[in-house]
Design a protein around this motif. Structure first.
Motif, PDB file in Angstrom:
ATOM      1  N   MET A   1      63.384  81.523  63.994  1.00  0.00           N
ATOM      2  CA  MET A   1      63.408  82.091  65.327  1.00  0.00           C
ATOM      3  C   MET A   1      62.542  81.282  66.282  1.00  0.00           C
ATOM      4  N   SER A   2      62.132  80.123  65.861  1.00  0.00           N
ATOM      5  CA  SER A   2      61.386  79.181  66.701  1.00  0.00           C
ATOM      6  C   SER A   2      60.015  79.682  67.137  1.00  0.00           C
ATOM      7  N   GLU A   3      59.456  80.653  66.435  1.00  0.00           N
ATOM      8  CA  GLU A   3      58.115  81.091  66.801  1.00  0.00           C
ATOM      9  C   GLU A   3      57.096  80.112  66.242  1.00  0.00           C
ATOM     10  N   ALA A   4      55.991  79.997  66.915  1.00  0.00           N
ATOM     11  CA  ALA A   4      54.912  79.154  66.422  1.00  0.00           C
ATOM     12  C   ALA A   4      54.360  79.769  65.137  1.00  0.00           C
ATOM     13  N   PRO A   5      53.949  78.936  64.172  1.00  0.00           N
ATOM     14  CA  PRO A   5      53.462  79.486  62.898  1.00  0.00           C
ATOM     15  C   PRO A   5      52.350  80.509  63.053  1.00  0.00           C
ATOM     16  N   ASP A   6      51.423  80.272  63.981  1.00  0.00           N
ATOM     17  CA  ASP A   6      50.327  81.228  64.121  1.00  0.00           C
ATOM     18  C   ASP A   6      50.833  82.564  64.655  1.00  0.00           C
ATOM     19  N   SER A   7      51.860  82.569  65.507  1.00  0.00           N
ATOM     20  CA  SER A   7      52.346  83.846  66.017  1.00  0.00           C
ATOM     21  C   SER A   7      53.075  84.629  64.931  1.00  0.00           C
ATOM     22  N   PHE A   8      53.783  83.929  64.036  1.00  0.00           N
ATOM     23  CA  PHE A   8      54.445  84.623  62.932  1.00  0.00           C
ATOM     24  C   PHE A   8      53.402  85.251  62.013  1.00  0.00           C
ATOM     25  N   LEU A   9      52.318  84.551  61.758  1.00  0.00           N
ATOM     26  CA  LEU A   9      51.244  85.108  60.932  1.00  0.00           C
ATOM     27  C   LEU A   9      50.620  86.323  61.605  1.00  0.00           C
ATOM     28  N   LYS A  10      50.546  86.297  62.937  1.00  0.00           N
ATOM     29  CA  LYS A  10      50.031  87.457  63.666  1.00  0.00           C
ATOM     30  C   LYS A  10      50.973  88.646  63.532  1.00  0.00           C
ATOM     31  N   VAL A  11      52.269  88.388  63.557  1.00  0.00           N
ATOM     32  CA  VAL A  11      53.255  89.464  63.364  1.00  0.00           C
ATOM     33  C   VAL A  11      53.106  90.055  61.962  1.00  0.00           C
ATOM     34  N   LEU A  12      52.970  89.204  60.963  1.00  0.00           N
ATOM     35  CA  LEU A  12      52.774  89.698  59.600  1.00  0.00           C
ATOM     36  C   LEU A  12      51.507  90.540  59.495  1.00  0.00           C
ATOM     37  N   ALA A  13      50.433  90.075  60.102  1.00  0.00           N
ATOM     38  CA  ALA A  13      49.173  90.827  60.067  1.00  0.00           C
ATOM     39  C   ALA A  13      49.334  92.187  60.751  1.00  0.00           C
ATOM     40  N   LEU A  14      50.027  92.212  61.885  1.00  0.00           N
ATOM     41  CA  LEU A  14      50.262  93.475  62.581  1.00  0.00           C
ATOM     42  C   LEU A  14      51.118  94.408  61.729  1.00  0.00           C
ATOM     43  N   PHE A  15      52.182  93.883  61.145  1.00  0.00           N
ATOM     44  CA  PHE A  15      53.049  94.715  60.308  1.00  0.00           C
ATOM     45  C   PHE A  15      52.306  95.256  59.090  1.00  0.00           C
ATOM     46  N   GLU A  16      51.404  94.460  58.553  1.00  0.00           N
ATOM     47  CA  GLU A  16      50.591  94.951  57.437  1.00  0.00           C
ATOM     48  C   GLU A  16      49.670  96.076  57.918  1.00  0.00           C
ATOM     49  N   LYS A  17      49.045  95.891  59.058  1.00  0.00           N
ATOM     50  CA  LYS A  17      48.150  96.904  59.627  1.00  0.00           C
ATOM     51  C   LYS A  17      48.902  98.207  59.915  1.00  0.00           C
ATOM     52  N   LEU A  18      50.144  98.096  60.409  1.00  0.00           N
ATOM     53  CA  LEU A  18      50.951  99.273  60.738  1.00  0.00           C
ATOM     54  C   LEU A  18      51.603  99.931  59.522  1.00  0.00           C
ATOM     55  N   GLY A  19      51.490  99.283  58.365  1.00  0.00           N
ATOM     56  CA  GLY A  19      52.073  99.855  57.159  1.00  0.00           C
ATOM     57  C   GLY A  19      53.536  99.505  56.927  1.00  0.00           C
ATOM     58  N   VAL A  20      54.069  98.585  57.724  1.00  0.00           N
ATOM     59  CA  VAL A  20      55.446  98.145  57.490  1.00  0.00           C
ATOM     60  C   VAL A  20      55.479  97.271  56.244  1.00  0.00           C
ATOM     61  N   LEU A  21      54.542  96.356  56.146  1.00  0.00           N
ATOM     62  CA  LEU A  21      54.423  95.502  54.962  1.00  0.00           C
ATOM     63  C   LEU A  21      53.315  96.032  54.070  1.00  0.00           C
ATOM     64  N   GLU A  22      53.578  96.008  52.774  1.00  0.00           N
ATOM     65  CA  GLU A  22      52.517  96.371  51.831  1.00  0.00           C
ATOM     66  C   GLU A  22      51.426  95.308  51.845  1.00  0.00           C
ATOM     67  N   SER A  23      51.851  94.054  52.011  1.00  0.00           N
ATOM     68  CA  SER A  23      50.918  92.942  52.013  1.00  0.00           C
ATOM     69  C   SER A  23      51.589  91.741  52.675  1.00  0.00           C
ATOM     70  N   ALA A  24      50.910  91.127  53.611  1.00  0.00           N
ATOM     71  CA  ALA A  24      51.435  89.910  54.233  1.00  0.00           C
ATOM     72  C   ALA A  24      51.568  88.808  53.192  1.00  0.00           C
ATOM     73  N   GLU A  25      50.662  88.780  52.245  1.00  0.00           N
ATOM     74  CA  GLU A  25      50.718  87.770  51.179  1.00  0.00           C
ATOM     75  C   GLU A  25      51.973  87.963  50.320  1.00  0.00           C
ATOM     76  N   TYR A  26      52.291  89.206  49.950  1.00  0.00           N
ATOM     77  CA  TYR A  26      53.513  89.460  49.174  1.00  0.00           C
ATOM     78  C   TYR A  26      54.752  89.052  49.967  1.00  0.00           C
ATOM     79  N   TRP A  27      54.723  89.310  51.268  1.00  0.00           N
ATOM     80  CA  TRP A  27      55.868  88.933  52.106  1.00  0.00           C
ATOM     81  C   TRP A  27      56.041  87.413  52.117  1.00  0.00           C
ATOM     82  N   GLN A  28      54.926  86.694  52.234  1.00  0.00           N
ATOM     83  CA  GLN A  28      54.997  85.238  52.220  1.00  0.00           C
ATOM     84  C   GLN A  28      55.535  84.726  50.882  1.00  0.00           C
ATOM     85  N   GLN A  29      55.121  85.345  49.785  1.00  0.00           N
ATOM     86  CA  GLN A  29      55.626  84.960  48.469  1.00  0.00           C
ATOM     87  C   GLN A  29      57.129  85.228  48.366  1.00  0.00           C
ATOM     88  N   SER A  30      57.564  86.347  48.918  1.00  0.00           N
ATOM     89  CA  SER A  30      58.988  86.680  48.907  1.00  0.00           C
ATOM     90  C   SER A  30      59.784  85.658  49.714  1.00  0.00           C
TER      91      SER A  30
END
Length: 95
Positions: A1-30
């Motif tokens: 989606m052409s997002e900058a890598p740091d912004s995607f990591l921020k989205v993952l961190a937010l989703f983890e904080k909101l409980g959408v992701l169990e873990s940003a690290e697990y999502w990255q592994q997936s």
């Protein structure tokens, strides 16, 4: 989606904080496992089987993430799927 890598990591961190992701690290592994499946043209059938078994083990995480995202969007934004097609089948994955 052409997002900058740091912004995607921020989205993952937010989703983890909101409980959408169990873990940003697990999502990255997936994501890494998915990318390997999409781009690796291995001819070692034992390695292929091992890889797809690993992918299969991630399906629970993906289904839980989808369920969490649907619930979060419904709660926060009042947005619901346009159709209830497959709702019962999707719901049965969790019960």
């Amino acid at each position: 989606m052409s997002e900058a890598p740091d912004s995607f990591l921020k989205v993952l961190a937010l989703f983890e904080k909101l409980g959408v992701l169990e873990s940003a690290e697990y999502w990255q592994q997936s994501r890494m496992a998915r990318n390997m499946a999409a781009h690796d043209y291995e001819t070692n059938y034992d390695a292929i089987a091992e890889h797809f078994n690993a992918l299969q083990s991630l399906t629970g995480l993906l289904f839980r993430t989808a369920r969490n995202l649907i619930a979060r969007v419904a709660d926060d934004l009042g947005v619901h799927p346009a159709s209830t097609d497959f709702y019962e089948e999707f719901d049965r994955l969790f019960y």
